[in-house]
Design a protein around this motif. Sequence first.
Motif, PDB file in Angstrom:
ATOM      1  N   TRP A  63      37.289  43.068  45.239  1.00  0.00           N
ATOM      2  CA  TRP A  63      36.633  43.068  43.933  1.00  0.00           C
ATOM      3  C   TRP A  63      35.533  44.123  43.930  1.00  0.00           C
ATOM      4  N   TRP A  66      31.358  43.056  35.892  1.00  0.00           N
ATOM      5  CA  TRP A  66      32.733  42.622  36.094  1.00  0.00           C
ATOM      6  C   TRP A  66      32.703  41.339  36.914  1.00  0.00           C
ATOM      7  N   ARG A 121      34.693  37.979  38.593  1.00  0.00           N
ATOM      8  CA  ARG A 121      35.892  37.275  39.052  1.00  0.00           C
ATOM      9  C   ARG A 121      35.434  35.924  39.571  1.00  0.00           C
ATOM     10  N   VAL A 146      39.029  36.346  35.245  1.00  0.00           N
ATOM     11  CA  VAL A 146      38.325  37.629  35.204  1.00  0.00           C
ATOM     12  C   VAL A 146      37.740  37.865  33.810  1.00  0.00           C
TER      13      VAL A 146
END
Length: 514
Positions: free
Chosen positions: A362, A396, A398, A404
């Motif tokens: 990630w 971003w 996760r 996501v």
Amino acid sequence: MALLKKFSSISLLTLVGFLFVAGVTESSAQAFSEDFAVVPVAGWTTQNNSVPVGSTGWFQGNSTVFPAQAGAATSYIGANFNNTTGTNTISNWLIAPNRTMSNGDQYKFWTRTTTANPFPDRLQVRLSTNGASTNVGTGSTAVGDFTTLLLDINPMYDVDYPEVWTEFTITISGLAGPTSGRIAFRYFVEGGGPTGDNSNYIGIDTFSYTPSPAPAADAPVDFNGDGRTDYVVVRNTGGGGAGQVTWFWNLNNSATPTAASAWGLASDSFFSEDFDGDGKDDIACWRPGAPTVATFYILQSNGNVLRQETFGQTGDDPTVVGDYDGDGKADLAVYRGGAAAGDPSTWFYRTAPNGPVTYVGWGQNGDFVAPGDYDGDGKADFVVQRNNGGGQARFWTRLATGTVSTTVFGTPTDVIVPGDWDGDGKTDIATIRASAGAIQWQYLASSSSIINYIVFGASATDFPTHGDYDGDGKTDAGVWRAGTFWSRSTATAATSGVPLGASGDFPIANYNTH
């Protein structure tokens, strides 16, 4: 702003950090009660698995048999021998509403049978940990998802079923953590029915569910487990780039004088998390080695036990240490950035001492990490901040579940200071920036999706030291400046200052900052 750990003129590590909040708050965990004034009861489920099914199930109490424990004479729920026919096994279920239960939660209820009852009755209370499931199987012996027996009243079919209203209390225990499920009453009588030797008539009344008191919020750098961030600095007392380091601390809201402990070398990275699960943060450091191997050194508060474990390699970022499996203990973890522009990055963590390593891809080269528990499930999530172009930054995310999402927030040069700013049990995206001789804090509240702004701090050399200083479960803005910790309550805007440390020290709460 001072975002580098320094001793003398040596810059040791750019700190990219996080704030974890272990507490889980859900509407389904609220207390409730039921007096059974009206049957059937909204939110409750019934299923008669007797074979064959008789003429009755669960029904409104009959005051001519006996009156209710409280309220109107018929305000209880009853079951009787007519739940089946002939001589058979009665298995009649009454299932309570879904709740997210924790150890220490209590269920209470009152029950009784008839006076001088010659036909023994029996009642079980069972637990399902399968969320909102009402699966009790089929047939008189099935239990479905309700496999845990919490209470069995009169299993030997003698005279032990109370003939006057009697209160029973069940305290939940043995759960690994907050667990969604239900309890169920099972009127379970073998050899029951109109012609059986067992089963007559029972009532249940005045039911209540009370969650256990919420534990203190998991504040960062909390040495005594009281839910408040403590004041802690480290100092190079040995001299030189690899000199001995000493920790100094004052416990928040306590008259305890400054304490000290030697732990680590000046070339280490320092942080404080709860690795042994006793609710108190431990003293810890991470030491890069030659040529690539790195080691965690942890002084666990429970028994002052040393935990030494090789994990990661030189060049990794250890500031992603957190609870990745939701067991209430911090796990060893490092983040390894992509080697070149655009290359993917990887998170590595280990949930058991010297156990297997899990890795999650990630992020990419150039990202900054901002881990935390963004969905409030008690598990660390994977989050990075990335230059989105046009003067914008994008986060971003996760989640531990694999979900996501992305959020545009702030600018690429903002400093990341995530925490639970609104007190809802979830980490919020938050950053700070220097502006006109002051520090501006901004956070995106997960409870309302509203961006909030705070101005606190006055110097470009301030060390950001956000944490929960007033113990209300909300992250507070904080800075350390020239030997004093300054904090501002998010809830009340009240400010305070606590002297500790000297020039050249490093405040441990700054570990949560990049």
